[in-house]
Write a protein that holds these residues in place. Structure first.
Motif, PDB file in Angstrom:
ATOM      1  N   ASP A 191       0.823  -1.157  -0.160  1.00 33.37           N
ATOM      2  CA  ASP A 191       0.084   0.037   0.100  1.00 33.37           C
ATOM      3  C   ASP A 191       0.899   1.207   0.001  1.00 33.37           C
ATOM      4  O   ASP A 191       1.398   1.592   1.011  1.00 33.37           O
ATOM      5  N   GLY A 223      -0.050   4.385  -0.339  1.00 34.54           N
ATOM      6  CA  GLY A 223      -0.414   5.792  -0.176  1.00 34.54           C
ATOM      7  C   GLY A 223       0.124   6.863   0.322  1.00 34.54           C
ATOM      8  O   GLY A 223       0.665   6.692   1.247  1.00 34.54           O
ATOM      9  N   VAL A 224       0.253   7.945  -0.410  1.00 30.58           N
ATOM     10  CA  VAL A 224       1.188   9.060   0.162  1.00 30.58           C
ATOM     11  C   VAL A 224       0.875   9.491   1.654  1.00 30.58           C
ATOM     12  O   VAL A 224       1.868   9.679   2.492  1.00 30.58           O
ATOM     13  N   VAL A 225      -0.373   9.585   1.813  1.00 31.81           N
ATOM     14  CA  VAL A 225      -0.945  10.015   3.434  1.00 31.81           C
ATOM     15  C   VAL A 225      -0.262   8.742   4.263  1.00 31.81           C
ATOM     16  O   VAL A 225       0.147   9.358   5.288  1.00 31.81           O
ATOM     17  N   LYS A 226      -0.481   7.674   3.964  1.00 31.78           N
ATOM     18  CA  LYS A 226      -0.043   6.603   4.906  1.00 31.78           C
ATOM     19  C   LYS A 226       1.395   6.625   5.014  1.00 31.78           C
ATOM     20  O   LYS A 226       2.071   6.475   6.215  1.00 31.78           O
ATOM     21  N   ASN A 274       5.121   0.043  -5.372  1.00 36.96           N
ATOM     22  CA  ASN A 274       4.506   1.065  -6.138  1.00 36.96           C
ATOM     23  C   ASN A 274       5.282   1.351  -7.455  1.00 36.96           C
ATOM     24  O   ASN A 274       6.464   1.606  -7.427  1.00 36.96           O
ATOM     25  N   LYS A 334       2.601   8.880  -8.052  1.00 36.72           N
ATOM     26  CA  LYS A 334       2.641   8.820  -6.590  1.00 36.72           C
ATOM     27  C   LYS A 334       4.000   9.056  -5.980  1.00 36.72           C
ATOM     28  O   LYS A 334       4.231   9.617  -5.078  1.00 36.72           O
ATOM     29  N   LYS A 360      -8.070  -5.185  -1.153  1.00 40.72           N
ATOM     30  CA  LYS A 360      -8.705  -3.841  -1.071  1.00 40.72           C
ATOM     31  C   LYS A 360      -9.987  -3.433  -1.235  1.00 40.72           C
ATOM     32  O   LYS A 360     -11.032  -4.424  -1.695  1.00 40.72           O
ATOM     33  N   ASP A 365      -7.932  -0.331   3.060  1.00 47.00           N
ATOM     34  CA  ASP A 365      -7.795   0.930   2.200  1.00 47.00           C
ATOM     35  C   ASP A 365      -7.334   2.078   2.940  1.00 47.00           C
ATOM     36  O   ASP A 365      -7.432   2.372   4.144  1.00 47.00           O
ATOM     37  N   ASP A 366      -6.482   2.752   2.114  1.00 46.34           N
ATOM     38  CA  ASP A 366      -5.906   4.028   2.907  1.00 46.34           C
ATOM     39  C   ASP A 366      -6.872   5.137   3.240  1.00 46.34           C
ATOM     40  O   ASP A 366      -6.995   5.570   4.421  1.00 46.34           O
ATOM     41  N   ASP A 367      -7.924   5.143   2.666  1.00 45.23           N
ATOM     42  CA  ASP A 367      -9.018   6.042   2.884  1.00 45.23           C
ATOM     43  C   ASP A 367      -9.970   5.983   1.799  1.00 45.23           C
ATOM     44  O   ASP A 367     -10.186   5.682   0.819  1.00 45.23           O
ATOM     45  N   PHE A 416      -9.371   1.105   7.268  1.00 47.34           N
ATOM     46  CA  PHE A 416      -9.686   2.340   6.681  1.00 47.34           C
ATOM     47  C   PHE A 416     -10.308   3.356   7.232  1.00 47.34           C
ATOM     48  O   PHE A 416     -10.834   3.190   8.412  1.00 47.34           O
TER      49      PHE A 416
END
Length: 791
Positions: A233, A235-238, A282, A287, A512, A529-531, A554
């Motif tokens: 995963d 995800g940039v936020v994560k 990734n 990303k 996911k 899921d990240d969000d 999530f």
């Protein structure tokens, strides 16, 4: 090929037919004949399951027959669980004084609604007819009977872990030094250089980078070091959240992206940093560029190491040529193999060493494969077993993306059936995270995968044995021991996790949230899921009425309450419920209706403004309008975190063995009725700022407590006197840490005759220890207590 585990499941269900409650209900409700037929038919079918399992890979019809049989067996198990849980609940109510002068047999008597009897009778009859049809169909396949079963040895054995610690790593000195030089080099023209380290799974990329990361020259060269396990995963936020946690030690998941970006800029500003992004998959350049932009605030000379199995990832991320990690030489592989297969050089046998030389040539220089097979043959001196490993056809399977899965699969197939099921269930755990040992064990117990043949051993003890056996065979990574000597956490190697998913098959899904379809036969689901705040949960999700495990990770703010209510209303067969990173304001009372629930973990992130009350069985308050949660009395482990909780009426959890309470900022006291938790063996409390234990109310009733942790409790000044009662007779492991105002260890602690380990750490105001504490307790560790002398 995924396994069905049907023989194990059927065997366990058949063993439940002898229960006293079942005998009573069948006699009282005139269903004894139907139930007996059900048992007899299932027992007859059981005899051919092993042969059917062997044929399913080649015959589609056999596979369909096994699926129908498995569905029926699970429904029989659900029926027996319903009866068992209701009887247990009735017993609890009697003990609580709710039902006065009523006996368990009245649950089955004419005082109950006729509709209840009728419903149960119809379920039994319907299942019996369905099983008869399945039994008739087996004649088409001419199965042979194979009723033998590999027995489970529940005798306690000393387990020797075959994994190699960092200090014992073989053949990587040159690789470590090369990476160290790349980190110390100032030739790169980039302000922040990115060094990809590339190699197939199990090759040791993470291990080599750790060696370089912890090298003294590297540590002294950088102002800040950060290590992030990325996995699949990206995800940039994560990822930013993980970077901040590594840099600051703080969990900042509650911040939005703008706040995180600002915080990251401040953390990196004008610092020469080293960041390791471990196990990156990734291949989306956009990303990566988004993340890279956020990492440019460091001082010139900052470095990022990216470990990956993918050359495409290396091309996208690297500012330098990738460091391609090669396999070990045959000589190094042989040295590693012999270290894992024998206790020491004095035990080497020339004939087996000769075979080992041939085996390691087929390992492709992959340390994980070498360790797997070395552990498989540990202390086995049977030459035929060694030749079988060397000559097995599985070596010739095209590995492709799965890399060494065929090799790991061979080790898996050597496991006894009970360990195979436990291993497959590991697919429901997240990749790349530290997993507490007790989580493994309690999940297995909750799913009925742990059993005691004689009935005289605790399931947790048997589960611990299972864990140690798997640890020794599969080399779980980064094992950490707790203060009480037990293994605290470990990680599952990504390839080992892949293997678990492979053998678990479609019955267990780790997917996911954007999955398009889910089979109705799925019984264990991990949804992540990240969000999910701008997406929808899969529409087919709530059609999965047969789920036994549900884990979700999530953020889903707009749908949270509806989502959780849906879980409580639709997933009535849940044994395991894990909810992580959900933004909940309250927990719906309907979740207490999950009568089969045996393991609930991380029901967390409740609003800090909510004084959430857990009303457990027997607590009915007209004054409170808080949700009433009636957890099953068979709950074995309970963990409360990140919530402001008033704990009430927990005395009915008479099977609870583990209670962890942490990060509860407004918890002021423990309930007096904690004294009724007579089965409680482990009580860990930490980071509860206002918790006052001075009275010790309730602690005097804990008659089984063996492990006690008190950490991060500013109000703890003296140990509660309640510990001098029953706890003094049972406590074996005690740790006090980060208690700023803790002042003294009392003399009465010397009366704790079973106490084996005492840890006192980071208590700056501790000024007194009993003089003889070192002679009364086998191991005493004191640190961070400046007012004390040496113990």
């Amino acid at each position: 090929m995924a396994e069905t585990f049907l023989f194990n499941i059927t065997d366990r269900v058949l063993g439940r037919f002898s229960s006293i409650a079942l005998e009573h209900i069948t006699s009282t409700w005139n269903t004894k004949s139907e139930v007996q037929k059900l048992q007899n038919t299932l027992s007859t079918i059981r005899a051919v399951i092993l042969d059917a399992d062997g044929q399913q890979a080649k015959k589609h019809e056999v596979r369909d027959w096994l699926e129908k049989l498995k569905d029926a067996v699970y429904e029989i198990d659900d029926l027996l669980d319903d009866l068992s849980t209701q009887v247990s609940q009735r017993n609890v109510e009697i003990c609580s004084g709710i039902l006065i002068l009523k006996k368990v047999r009245r649950f089955f008597s004419s005082s109950n609604p006729i509709a209840c009897r009728f419903k149960i009778a119809q379920r039994v009859k319907g299942l019996r007819q369905r099983l008869d049809e399945i039994a008739d169909d087996r004649a088409k396949f001419h199965f042979s009977e194979q009723a033998h079963f590999i027995p489970v040895d529940n005798n306690v054995k000393e387990q020797t872990h075959s994994f190699v610690r960092a200090s014992d790593i073989i053949g990587r000195d040159d690789d470590k030094e090369n990476i160290v030089q790349l980190l110390l080099s100032s030739k790169d023209e980039e302000d922040v250089s990115v060094i990809p380290v590339v190699g197939i799974g199990g090759l040791g990329k993470t291990t080599v980078v750790k060696l370089a990361y912890n090298d003294d020259r590297v540590v002294q060269s950088f102002d800040l070091g950060m290590w992030v396990s990325v996995s699949e995963d990206f995800g940039v936020v994560k990822v930013v959240e993980k970077i901040l946690k590594s840099a600051t030690g703080e969990n900042l998941a509650h911040l939005d992206m703008d706040q995180m970006q600002s915080r990251l800029a401040g953390v990196l500003n004008n610092k020469k940093y080293l960041l390791v992004l471990d196990d990156v998959w990734n291949e989306d350049r956009n990303k990566w560029m988004d993340l890279r932009e956020l990492l440019m605030n460091g001082r010139t000379g900052s470095k990022i190491i990216v470990t990956t199995r993918s050359k495409a990832v290396a091309l996208i991320t690297g500012t330098t040529s990738p460091y391609n990690l090669a396999g070990l030489s045959d000589d190094d592989c042989l040295s590693l193999f012999l270290k894992c297969a024998f206790r020491g050089p004095e035990n080497w046998l020339p004939n087996l060493v000769a075979i080992a030389k041939e085996i390691v040539k087929k390992c492709g220089g992959v340390p994980l494969a070498v360790k797997t097979l070395g552990g498989l043959l540990y202390m086995n001196t049977d030459e035929q077993e060694w030749l079988h490993i060397k000559n097995n056809d599985i070596w010739e399977i095209d590995q492709k993306q799965s890399d060494i899965l065929p090799i790991l699969r061979l080790s898996y197939e050597k496991l006894p059936p009970h360990l195979r099921q436990c291993f497959a269930y590991c697919s429901m755990l997240p990749k790349g995270f530290e997993i507490p040992r007790e989580v493994f064990i309690n999940l297995w117990i909750a799913q009925g995968l742990v059993s005691s043949a004689s009935g005289n051993r605790e399931l947790e003890d048997i589960g611990n044995q299972y864990f140690n056996e798997l640890l020794a065979r599969f080399c779980f990574q980064e094992v950490v021991e707790a203060f009480d000597g037990e293994i605290l956490v470990c990680r599952i190697h990504n390839l080992v996790h892949d293997l678990a998913q492979s053998v678990a098959g479609d019955e267990s899904l780790n997917v996911k949230a954007d999955i398009k379809s889910i089979s109705d036969r799925v019984r264990h689901l991990y949804l992540h899921d990240d969000d999910l705040s701008v997406k929808e949960a899969p529409k087919m999700l709530f059609r999965l009425k047969n789920l036994r495990s549900f884990r979700c990770t999530f953020k889903n703010k707009p749908l949270d309450m509806i989502f959780i209510q849906g879980i409580a209303m639709k997933f009535r067969r849940l044994r395991v419920l894990v909810l992580q990173a959900l933004d909940l304001e309250e927990l719906p009372s309907s979740i207490g209706g999950l009568q089969q629930l045996r393991f609930a973990w991380k029901l967390q992130k409740f609003s800090q403004h909510q004084n959430l009350v857990f009303d457990l069985p027997g607590d009915i308050s007209d004054k409170e309008k808080s949700p009433k949660l009636q957890f099953s009395p068979v709950l074995a482990a309970l963990q409360l975190r990140l919530c402001s909780v008033t704990i009430r009426r927990i005395q009915n959890l008479n099977s609870l063995r583990v209670l962890r309470i942490y990060d509860c900022p407004r918890l002021a006291s423990l309930p007096d009725n904690i004294k009724y938790l007579t089965a409680l063996e482990k009580l860990w409390i930490w980071n509860c700022e206002v918790l006052d234990l001075s009275d010790g109310d309730g602690l005097e009733g804990l008659t089984s407590l063996e492990s006690l942790l008190l950490m991060g409790l500013p109000k703890l000044i003296n140990l509660p006197m309640g510990l001098t009662e029953n706890v003094a007779k049972t406590l074996k492991f005690f740790r006090i840490a980060n208690c700023a105002n803790f002042a003294m260890l009392p003399e009465w602690l010397l009366t704790f005759n079973l106490l084996q380990r005492l840890y006192v750490e980071d208590c700056p105001n501790l000024s007194f220890l009993p003089q003889e504490v070192g002679s009364h307790i086998a191991k005493v560790h004191v640190s961070g207590c400046p007012k004390l002398g040496k113990v």
